[in-house]
Design an enzyme around this catalytic site. Structure first.
Site, PDB file in Angstrom:
ATOM      1  N   LYS A  92       9.233  -9.885  -3.455  1.00 24.50           N
ATOM      2  CA  LYS A  92       9.378 -11.346  -3.349  1.00 24.50           C
ATOM      3  C   LYS A  92       9.130 -11.996  -4.723  1.00 24.50           C
ATOM      4  O   LYS A  92       8.345 -11.462  -5.517  1.00 24.50           O
ATOM      5  CB  LYS A  92       8.306 -11.892  -2.398  1.00 24.50           C
ATOM      6  CG  LYS A  92       8.565 -11.570  -0.952  1.00 24.50           C
ATOM      7  CD  LYS A  92       7.551 -12.334  -0.125  1.00 24.50           C
ATOM      8  CE  LYS A  92       7.393 -11.734   1.232  1.00 24.50           C
ATOM      9  NZ  LYS A  92       6.052 -11.483   1.651  1.00 24.50           N
TER      10      LYS A  92
ATOM     11  N   GLU B 195       9.966   9.492   9.282  1.00 33.27           N
ATOM     12  CA  GLU B 195       8.788  10.341   9.552  1.00 33.27           C
ATOM     13  C   GLU B 195       7.475   9.559   9.466  1.00 33.27           C
ATOM     14  O   GLU B 195       6.551   9.766  10.243  1.00 33.27           O
ATOM     15  CB  GLU B 195       8.770  11.499   8.530  1.00 33.27           C
ATOM     16  CG  GLU B 195       7.658  12.493   8.723  1.00 33.27           C
ATOM     17  CD  GLU B 195       7.725  13.204  10.062  1.00 33.27           C
ATOM     18  OE1 GLU B 195       8.662  13.953  10.297  1.00 33.27           O
ATOM     19  OE2 GLU B 195       6.809  12.999  10.889  1.00 33.27           O
TER      20      GLU B 195
ATOM     21  N   GLY C 127     -12.643  -3.264   4.685  1.00 37.06           N
ATOM     22  CA  GLY C 127     -11.190  -3.099   4.512  1.00 37.06           C
ATOM     23  C   GLY C 127     -10.607  -1.979   5.364  1.00 37.06           C
ATOM     24  O   GLY C 127      -9.458  -1.594   5.197  1.00 37.06           O
TER      25      GLY C 127
ATOM     26  N   LYS D 228       4.209   3.298  18.399  1.00 40.15           N
ATOM     27  CA  LYS D 228       4.308   4.696  17.961  1.00 40.15           C
ATOM     28  C   LYS D 228       4.641   5.610  19.136  1.00 40.15           C
ATOM     29  O   LYS D 228       5.413   6.558  18.997  1.00 40.15           O
ATOM     30  CB  LYS D 228       3.004   5.121  17.282  1.00 40.15           C
ATOM     31  CG  LYS D 228       2.766   4.402  15.953  1.00 40.15           C
ATOM     32  CD  LYS D 228       1.355   4.630  15.454  1.00 40.15           C
ATOM     33  CE  LYS D 228       1.069   3.934  14.135  1.00 40.15           C
ATOM     34  NZ  LYS D 228      -0.365   3.919  13.798  1.00 40.15           N
TER      35      LYS D 228
ATOM     36  N   THR E 242       0.833  -1.214   0.000  1.00 38.86           N
ATOM     37  CA  THR E 242       0.000   0.000   0.000  1.00 38.86           C
ATOM     38  C   THR E 242       0.865   1.261   0.000  1.00 38.86           C
ATOM     39  O   THR E 242       0.664   2.168  -0.816  1.00 38.86           O
ATOM     40  CB  THR E 242      -0.892  -0.004   1.265  1.00 38.86           C
ATOM     41  OG1 THR E 242      -1.565  -1.252   1.305  1.00 38.86           O
ATOM     42  CG2 THR E 242      -1.897   1.110   1.267  1.00 38.86           C
TER      43      THR E 242
HETATM   44  N1  HSE Z   1      -2.858   0.239  11.673  1.00 39.33           N
HETATM   45  C1  HSE Z   1      -2.570   1.610  11.864  1.00 39.33           C
HETATM   46  C2  HSE Z   1      -3.818   2.349  12.284  1.00 39.33           C
HETATM   47  C3  HSE Z   1      -2.032   2.306  10.646  1.00 39.33           C
HETATM   48  O1  HSE Z   1      -4.911   1.778  12.361  1.00 39.33           O
HETATM   49  O2  HSE Z   1      -3.696   3.529  12.575  1.00 39.33           O
HETATM   50  C4  HSE Z   1      -0.596   1.986  10.356  1.00 39.33           C
HETATM   51  O3  HSE Z   1       0.253   2.461  11.352  1.00 39.33           O
END
Ligand code: HSE
Length: 432
Positions: A47, A130, A188, A206, A15
């Protein structure tokens, strides 16, 4: 000397990789004028068996890692495969080959950031990340550069879009967590395996990055207390609304008297708090610095083009450094050792939903335990009467976590208390 072309090698055309390729193509003129040279993708490592995509120059895709890392024309390698293995080895290998590195990999930077930045320094290459936190929101560079004049006192934010989407829908529609999660997976919006998002791991990675950068100290993921959103019910959301709060999964890092406080958990925040109005899959990060005061960063925390925007921003920064030969490498900023506060010492307001028998003395019994343990009450609500079980909701003043937990241990054994329905921390507002 300004190069005519800066060449980029991308690892992983998922993505984010696709977003990066699209941005480099779509905005090539603006990027060239900002850098002083063209920025082009030379090779993409994927891959064997990778299925080519539309709109991408699939002739650039190779499976041979030797040819990829040893291509002398590639200046910058961009790692977009996520996870630890083989991303860690790929990044170290790229640096040893003299390539600058850009990565969006939160788990890798949260867990191995120090070693990676040390290697970048030893190899005299740049390493930028970043996009690892907050997707398209600029936050790492603002903390490292624009806000470098400040002692940062607090970083608090919504840094997981999936959980913010689910909590927003639960708040708007009054529906159950599982129902909304299933719907989000079908559309999705949520991963097939949502564990990392809904249990708080993603936000903890994070926060480890944000706190390390904000407080100039290496914060380990294991130092972060975290809880997900799976226990939040429409009933809690309804109580929160009536009490003037919104429930958000907050990542909170504070420096108080030289100690760092680190936590990720569902939190009730007042409706008037700016983070309360961050809806759907959006992210927002609120920073308090001792010179700038409060600043807030808001935007898309995930997605192909938003995350690609942050990645390409890093590529451009490095490309400018290459062209002008200037040494603006910031590198690792974790130069201090700061102790992490034990969770038991952390203070907060608390919302507690009890299910109790409706009979005289129950309120007094519960309040008595709270009183003995130094837990001061801010407000109490009782819903229902005369039935076998009624809801009794307490909001405490700001108290110590260990005192609250000790009280609950005792209260759950009171004969009148059938169960503790939920406990949610309360941040900000009128509590003191
Ligand atoms: N899975 C993360 C979210 C996005 O739902 O914010 C990617 O860091």
């Amino acid at each position: 000397m300004v190069k005519s072309v800066i060449n980029v090698g991308i690892i992983g055309l998922g993505t984010v990789g696709t977003g990066v390729a699209q941005i480099l193509e779509r905005n090539q003129e603006q990027i060239a004028s900002r850098v002083g040279s063209k920025v082009e993708i030379k090779k993409i490592l994927e891959k064997p068996g990778y299925q080519p995509k539309a709109d991408i120059n699939n002739s650039l895709i190779i499976n041979d890692s030797e040819a990829f890392f040893n291509d002398p024309d590639i200046d910058i390698i961009v790692e977009l495969i996520g996870g630890l293995d083989p991303a860690n080895d790929f990044i170290l290998r790229a640096m040893k080959c003299g390539k600058h590195v850009v990565t969006a990999n939160k788990e890798l930077i949260a867990k191995n950031g120090q070693e990676i930045l040390k290697m970048a320094s030893a190899c005299q290459v740049d390493c930028m990340f970043e996009a690892s936190t907050g997707g398209g929101i600029p936050i790492i560079r603002p903390l490292k550069q624009c806000l470098a004049a400040n002692a940062i006192e607090e970083v608090m934010g919504i840094i997981n879009g999936t959980t913010n989407y689910i909590l927003s829908k639960m708040t708007q529609e009054g529906r159950e967590f599982n129902e909304i999660l299933k719907e989000a997976q079908e559309k999705g919006y949520a991963e097939a395996d949502p564990t990392s998002d809904v249990e708080g791991y993603d936000a903890a990675y994070k926060l480890a990055i944000l706190a390390s950068v904000a407080f100039n100290t290496r914060v380990k993921v294991d130092d972060i207390y975290f809880e997900g959103i799976t226990k939040i019910t429409p009933l809690d959301i309804e109580y929160a609304k009536n009490l003037g709060y919104t429930i958000k999964l907050l990542a909170i890092a504070k420096e108080i008297d030289g100690k760092i406080e680190l936590r990720v958990h569902p939190t009730m925040i007042p409706h008037e708090h700016p983070l309360s109005n961050v809806h759907d899959a959006f992210n927002a990060i609120f920073v308090n610095g001792n010179a700038v005061g409060d600043v807030m960063f808001y935007g898309a925390g995930a997605g192909s083009l938003p995350t690609g925007s942050a990645v390409v921003g890093d590529i451009i920064d490095i490309a400018r450094n290459i062209n002008y030969g200037c040494n603006t490498r910031v590198g690792c900023t974790c130069s201090m050792e700061k102790p992490v506060k034990n969770m038991g010492e952390v203070t907060s307001g608390y919302y507690i939903r009890f299910h109790v028998l409706d009979q005289p003395g129950v309120l007094a019994a519960i309040s008595g335990v709270f009183g003995q343990k130094n837990v001061s009450i801010y407000s109490v609500i009782q819903k229902g009467q005369g039935t076998s079980e009624v809801e009794l909701v307490f909001v405490t003043q700001v108290v110590k976590e260990k005192d609250l937990q000790a009280s609950l241990k005792e209260i759950e054994h009171l004969p009148e208390v059938k169960r503790i329905g939920n406990v949610i921390r309360v941040e900000g507002g009128k509590l003191s």
